[in-house]
Enzyme design. Structure first.
Site, short mmCIF file in Angstrom:
data_model
loop_
_atom_site.label_atom_id
_atom_site.label_comp_id
_atom_site.label_asym_id
_atom_site.label_seq_id
_atom_site.Cartn_x
_atom_site.Cartn_y
_atom_site.Cartn_z
N GLY A 107 68.47 57.20 41.14
CA GLY A 107 67.70 56.61 42.23
C GLY A 107 68.22 56.93 43.62
N SER A 108 68.93 58.09 43.76
CA SER A 108 69.43 58.40 45.11
C SER A 108 68.27 58.70 46.06
CB SER A 108 70.44 59.55 45.07
OG SER A 108 69.80 60.76 44.77
N ASN A 109 67.23 59.35 45.53
CA ASN A 109 66.06 59.60 46.39
C ASN A 109 65.34 58.30 46.71
OD1 ASN A 109 65.40 62.59 46.96
ND2 ASN A 109 66.13 62.60 44.85
N LEU A 180 60.31 61.27 34.70
CA LEU A 180 60.15 62.41 33.79
C LEU A 180 58.88 62.40 32.95
CD1 LEU A 180 63.83 63.01 32.62
CD2 LEU A 180 62.59 63.99 34.54
N ILE A 183 52.19 62.14 34.13
CA ILE A 183 51.32 61.06 34.62
C ILE A 183 49.96 61.18 33.93
CG2 ILE A 183 50.25 60.01 36.67
CD1 ILE A 183 53.30 59.77 36.59
N ASN A 197 55.24 64.31 43.89
CA ASN A 197 56.46 64.45 43.11
C ASN A 197 57.42 65.37 43.85
OD1 ASN A 197 58.22 64.43 40.80
ND2 ASN A 197 57.42 66.46 40.24
N HIS A 199 60.34 68.25 43.08
CA HIS A 199 60.92 69.07 42.02
C HIS A 199 62.11 69.83 42.60
CE1 HIS A 199 60.96 71.14 38.21
NE2 HIS A 199 61.16 72.26 38.88
N ASP A 240 54.57 69.60 37.09
CA ASP A 240 55.01 70.40 38.25
C ASP A 240 53.96 71.40 38.71
OD1 ASP A 240 57.45 69.07 37.90
OD2 ASP A 240 58.13 70.60 36.49
N GLU A 269 66.78 67.23 49.36
CA GLU A 269 65.80 66.18 48.99
C GLU A 269 65.95 64.97 49.90
OE1 GLU A 269 65.16 67.06 44.26
OE2 GLU A 269 66.65 65.57 44.81
C1 GRF Z 1 65.89 64.82 41.82
O1 GRF Z 1 66.69 65.95 41.83
C2 GRF Z 1 64.43 65.19 41.78
O2 GRF Z 1 64.19 66.44 42.30
C3 GRF Z 1 64.11 65.20 40.33
O3 GRF Z 1 64.89 64.18 39.78
C4 GRF Z 1 66.06 64.00 40.56
C5 GRF Z 1 66.22 62.54 40.83
O4 GRF Z 1 67.46 62.26 41.37
N1 GRF Z 1 62.69 65.08 40.11
P1 GRF Z 1 67.79 60.81 41.89
O5 GRF Z 1 67.62 59.86 40.72
O6 GRF Z 1 66.87 60.48 42.99
O7 GRF Z 1 69.21 60.87 42.33
#
Ligand code: GRF
Length: 287
Positions: A107-109, A180, A183, A197, A199, A240, A269
């Site tokens: 969940g870093s994003n 993952l 959808i 999304n 990628h 994708d 990202e």
């Molecule tokens: C990211 O690298 C994104 O591109 C992919 O899954 C990863 C998620 O990373 N779809 P995080 O959980 O947000 O750290």
């Protein structure tokens, strides 16, 4: 130009014609009435006359346009149009757009996106959807007081099972950030061009089933590519595959490993994803 307007206002050709006619006639009526009023006051033509005239037509214009819109059947459009202008001018009536983040990893994003929209006046992260009990993203959401929804595979793939929950939270836009599962059609149909999304590679290369996380980065290294990057794209029913909205690149050097490349990609990202989402939602909402 006309097609752009049709698209922007979501109207057909006939309505577009009637709207333009309403603008033209409403504008003329307002100019005519403004002059009539000023003539009745017998004010001398000068700077004061011009200022009063401008003020008058600013006040009269919405009324004239609304009046003309009635016989042309465009009242609803103009009422909405004027309310939008009013809301923009006053900064009031701004409803925040609720978005959901679907994620199943660390969940870093998600964290970056949540922080980006904290205090934002038009977008709010209203829900985090996750398919993995214990995933890091659930803690991220909880620590920011964002409700979470743990979904179950069979019901999710029924396509519309979770729609009522999303609607209950008023979700208008969905961000996949490390989610993952494919959808299902029912969800895509309900959120056409409103699901994006990210990628971790330069699509269309290194996308598709099984291409996630380290598998992507290892494939890039094994192929000897000199660069990799990120792709933000709309989601359709294939993995994708939807239209690409944004890409950013980074070099791949000889000493790179899947881990070191993953770190570079994550940095890209985090820097771009929240900004691109924000621009996308705000552009769409200005239409
Ligand atoms: C990211 O690298 C994104 O591109 C992919 O899954 C990863 C998620 O990373 N779809 P995080 O959980 O947000 O750290």
């Amino acid at each position: 130009m006309l097609n752009k307007l049709k698209d922007r206002w979501k109207v057909n050709t006939v309505n577009l014609f009637l709207i333009i006619l309403t603008f033209a006639l409403g504008g003329s009526l307002c100019g005519y009435l403004g002059r009539k009023v000023l003539t009745a006051t017998e004010m001398d033509k000068g700077a004061l006359w011009v200022i009063t005239y401008i003020l008058l037509i600013t006040l009269l214009w919405p009324l004239c346009v609304l009046a003309i819109s009635i016989p042309f059947g465009q009242f609803v459009f103009f009422k909405k149009y004027l309310l939008k202008i009013w809301a923009r001018m006053t900064g009031k009536n701004k409803k925040k757009i609720p978005i959901a983040i679907f994620a199943s990893g660390a969940g870093s994003n998600a964290k970056k996106i949540i922080n980006h929209f904290k205090g934002d006046e038009s977008v709010t992260v209203a829900l985090v959807v996750c398919n993995k009990p214990g995933a890091g993203v659930l803690n991220v959401a909880t620590s920011h007081n964002i409700p979470t929804l743990l979904i179950e595979k069979e019901q999710f793939f029924r396509g519309d099972h979770y729609l009522p929950v999303l609607k209950q939270y008023g979700i208008e836009f969905i961000v996949l950030a490390g989610f993952l599962w494919k959808i299902p059609g029912g969800l895509i149909a309900a959120y056409t061009n409103k699901i994006v999304n990210i990628h971790p590679a330069l699509l269309p290369k290194y996308g598709g089933k099984g291409m996630y996380g380290q598998f992507v980065h290892q494939a890039v290294i094994d192929a000897g590519d000199k660069e990799s990057g990120i792709s933000i794209h709309f989601v359709d029913e294939l993995y994708d595959h939807g239209n690409i909205i944004f890409q950013a690149r980074c070099p791949v050097i000889e000493t790179d490993t899947a881990e070191s490349l993953a770190a570079k990609i994550h940095a890209l990202e985090h820097a771009h994803f929240p900004v691109v989402i924000s621009q996308l939602i705000k552009n769409e909402n200005q239409r």
